[in-house]
Scaffold this motif. Structure first.
Motif, PDB file in Angstrom:
ATOM      1  N   SER A   1      -2.828   3.517  -7.560  1.00 25.51           N
ATOM      2  CA  SER A   1      -1.595   3.439  -8.326  1.00 25.51           C
ATOM      3  C   SER A   1      -1.752   2.427  -9.455  1.00 25.51           C
ATOM      4  O   SER A   1      -2.296   1.346  -9.263  1.00 25.51           O
ATOM      5  CB  SER A   1      -0.428   3.045  -7.422  1.00 25.51           C
ATOM      6  N   GLU A   2      -1.264   2.812 -10.639  1.00 30.16           N
ATOM      7  CA  GLU A   2      -1.392   1.921 -11.794  1.00 30.16           C
ATOM      8  C   GLU A   2      -0.344   0.816 -11.787  1.00 30.16           C
ATOM      9  O   GLU A   2      -0.502  -0.186 -12.472  1.00 30.16           O
ATOM     10  CB  GLU A   2      -1.278   2.732 -13.081  1.00 30.16           C
ATOM     11  N   LYS A   3       0.733   1.008 -11.077  1.00 29.85           N
ATOM     12  CA  LYS A   3       1.812   0.025 -11.034  1.00 29.85           C
ATOM     13  C   LYS A   3       1.616  -0.910  -9.845  1.00 29.85           C
ATOM     14  O   LYS A   3       1.079  -0.523  -8.804  1.00 29.85           O
ATOM     15  CB  LYS A   3       3.160   0.717 -10.918  1.00 29.85           C
ATOM     16  N   ASP A   4       2.097  -2.143 -10.019  1.00 29.96           N
ATOM     17  CA  ASP A   4       2.040  -3.110  -8.930  1.00 29.96           C
ATOM     18  C   ASP A   4       3.057  -2.750  -7.862  1.00 29.96           C
ATOM     19  O   ASP A   4       4.140  -2.231  -8.166  1.00 29.96           O
ATOM     20  CB  ASP A   4       2.319  -4.511  -9.447  1.00 29.96           C
ATOM     21  N   PRO A   5       2.758  -3.028  -6.598  1.00 27.69           N
ATOM     22  CA  PRO A   5       3.710  -2.718  -5.525  1.00 27.69           C
ATOM     23  C   PRO A   5       4.972  -3.572  -5.637  1.00 27.69           C
ATOM     24  O   PRO A   5       4.925  -4.726  -6.067  1.00 27.69           O
ATOM     25  CB  PRO A   5       2.928  -3.032  -4.251  1.00 27.69           C
TER      26      PRO A   5
ATOM     27  N   THR B   1       7.197   0.180  -2.508  1.00 28.44           N
ATOM     28  CA  THR B   1       6.844   1.294  -3.383  1.00 28.44           C
ATOM     29  C   THR B   1       5.512   1.014  -4.073  1.00 28.44           C
ATOM     30  O   THR B   1       5.045  -0.137  -4.124  1.00 28.44           O
ATOM     31  CB  THR B   1       7.921   1.503  -4.442  1.00 28.44           C
ATOM     32  N   ASN B   2       4.917   2.060  -4.607  1.00 30.36           N
ATOM     33  CA  ASN B   2       3.649   1.961  -5.335  1.00 30.36           C
ATOM     34  C   ASN B   2       2.539   1.351  -4.470  1.00 30.36           C
ATOM     35  O   ASN B   2       1.757   0.510  -4.918  1.00 30.36           O
ATOM     36  CB  ASN B   2       3.803   1.131  -6.608  1.00 30.36           C
TER      37      ASN B   2
ATOM     38  N   GLU C   1       0.363   3.332  -2.886  1.00 30.63           N
ATOM     39  CA  GLU C   1      -0.732   4.277  -2.792  1.00 30.63           C
ATOM     40  C   GLU C   1      -1.972   3.723  -3.484  1.00 30.63           C
ATOM     41  O   GLU C   1      -1.885   3.016  -4.491  1.00 30.63           O
ATOM     42  CB  GLU C   1      -0.347   5.617  -3.413  1.00 30.63           C
TER      43      GLU C   1
ATOM     44  N   ARG D   1       0.343  -3.826   1.441  1.00 31.47           N
ATOM     45  CA  ARG D   1      -0.166  -2.477   1.696  1.00 31.47           C
ATOM     46  C   ARG D   1      -0.634  -2.300   3.140  1.00 31.47           C
ATOM     47  O   ARG D   1      -1.000  -1.192   3.531  1.00 31.47           O
ATOM     48  CB  ARG D   1      -1.332  -2.183   0.751  1.00 31.47           C
TER      49      ARG D   1
END
Length: 364
Positions: A60-64, A54-55, A57, A31
């Protein structure tokens, strides 16, 4: 107008899309801006159409994840580059940074603790470390408990023929640290000794210096013939006590030398007196013998009478002889003394002859 693209036309039917899972240890890194430079590098080197995360932010509930788009070969190469190189080393780097932060935190806390502590640092010969620690650490642990200090002994420095170890003492008060150092620091002091003082300081069979070392509890006291010096080794207060005893002992040397000289002079005087007395005694003895012979002239005649009857005559003759002596000593004048002496002598002689005759008759 833009310039004409020289690259070959892209066949969209051959494009491949792949998502790469990111290890939880790299979520912070992925990140950050550092990951952007890494992904751009992979995209350029592998000719990928897309290489981004991705992900990312917050909330965010999802792992990058990392998205790769490109040709099949290019995507496979980009995945290998990320997973086997970048991700692997980034994990190690992240672990290092975490450990580094922990070490720095500990270092800062140690610095704060040491800044509030009083310290004493000194060096000690390696062969004395065992005595400093004591059997199974008894000595050093006892000092730690009694003075409330921490004692650290570092390994010897260098490869010299005489290695030394560094000892650090830390405590809450300067007094406790100094007291602990006094009980741990062994020092070596060299005292020069003049040639005429060696026997006096060392003593017969090294008895004097051995007694001083024993009384002050020194580690050792050695005399070096080459340097003409005395080496003292022990705790600081032990060495100071030994130096004081040696100094006072040395001050008595001239006193004892004067006493020996006076004693020798007195003995010489006695020897001279005895020599004079012995020479005078010999002369008096000779005169006494001559006088004895003269005085005993009448007595010899009396001694001639032997036998039972002769003993009584001998006693009478002695009494008459005494009378003769008294006649010599009388103050009536020289003439009277001479006459009385002669008459007494004659009478004693006659009586002596009578004693002889009586002795002969008695013997018959």
């Amino acid at each position: 107008l833009r310039r004409t693209n020289t690259e070959q036309l892209m066949d969209t039917s051959t494009l491949t899309r792949k998502l790469l899972r990111v290890d939880p240890e790299l979520h912070t890194w992925i990140r950050s801006q550092d990951s952007s430079g890494c992904l751009n590098h992979v995209q350029t080197k592998c000719n990928l159409l897309v290489a981004n995360c991705t992900n990312v932010e917050l909330g965010s509930e999802k792992d990058p994840e990392v998205l790769l788009i490109g040709g099949e070969r290019e995507v496979a190469l980009g995945a290998k580059l990320l997973e086997q190189i970048h991700f692997k080393y980034q994990i190690e780097m992240q672990r290092f940074h975490e450990q580094r932060e922990q070490l720095l935190e500990r270092l800062n806390s140690q610095r704060q603790w040491y800044s509030a502590q009083h310290q004493e640092v000194f060096e000690v010969d390696q062969h004395l470390v065992g005595r400093l620690i004591g059997k199974k650490g008894e000595n050093i642990n006892d000092i730690r408990e009694r003075h409330g200090v921490e004692v650290y002994i570092a390994d010897p420095k260098g490869n010299s023929h005489k290695p030394v170890s560094t000892v650090t003492i830390a405590g809450t008060t300067a007094e406790s640290v100094k007291a602990a150092r006094d009980e741990l620091e062994f020092i070596t002091v060299t005292i020069p000794v003049e040639g005429d003082q060696v026997g006096w300081i060392l003593g017969k069979g090294y008895q004097t210096i051995t007694d001083i070392a024993r009384k002050t509890e020194l580690h050792h006291a050695r005399y070096d013939d080459k340097s003409k010096s005395l080496e003292l080794c022990g705790l600081r207060h032990q060495v100071e006590d030994a130096k004081l005893l040696i100094s006072v002992h040395r001050e008595y040397l001239p006193v004892y030398q004067d006493m020996d000289e006076e004693k020798h002079a007195i003995q010489m005087s006695f020897d001279q007196l005895e020599g004079v007395a012995s020479s005078k005694g010999k002369g008096k003895k000779g005169k006494g013998d001559e006088g004895g012979r003269g005085r005993d002239g009448t007595g010899d005649a009396a001694k001639g009478s032997k036998g039972k009857d002769g003993k009584g005559a001998k006693g009478e003759d002695r009494e008459e002889g005494k009378g003769g002596k008294e006649g010599k000593g009388s103050k009536g004048g020289k003439d009277k003394g001479k006459d009385s002496g002669k008459d007494g002598g004659k009478d004693s002689g006659k009586e002596g002859k009578g004693g002889k005759d009586g002795g002969k008759d008695g013997g018959k």
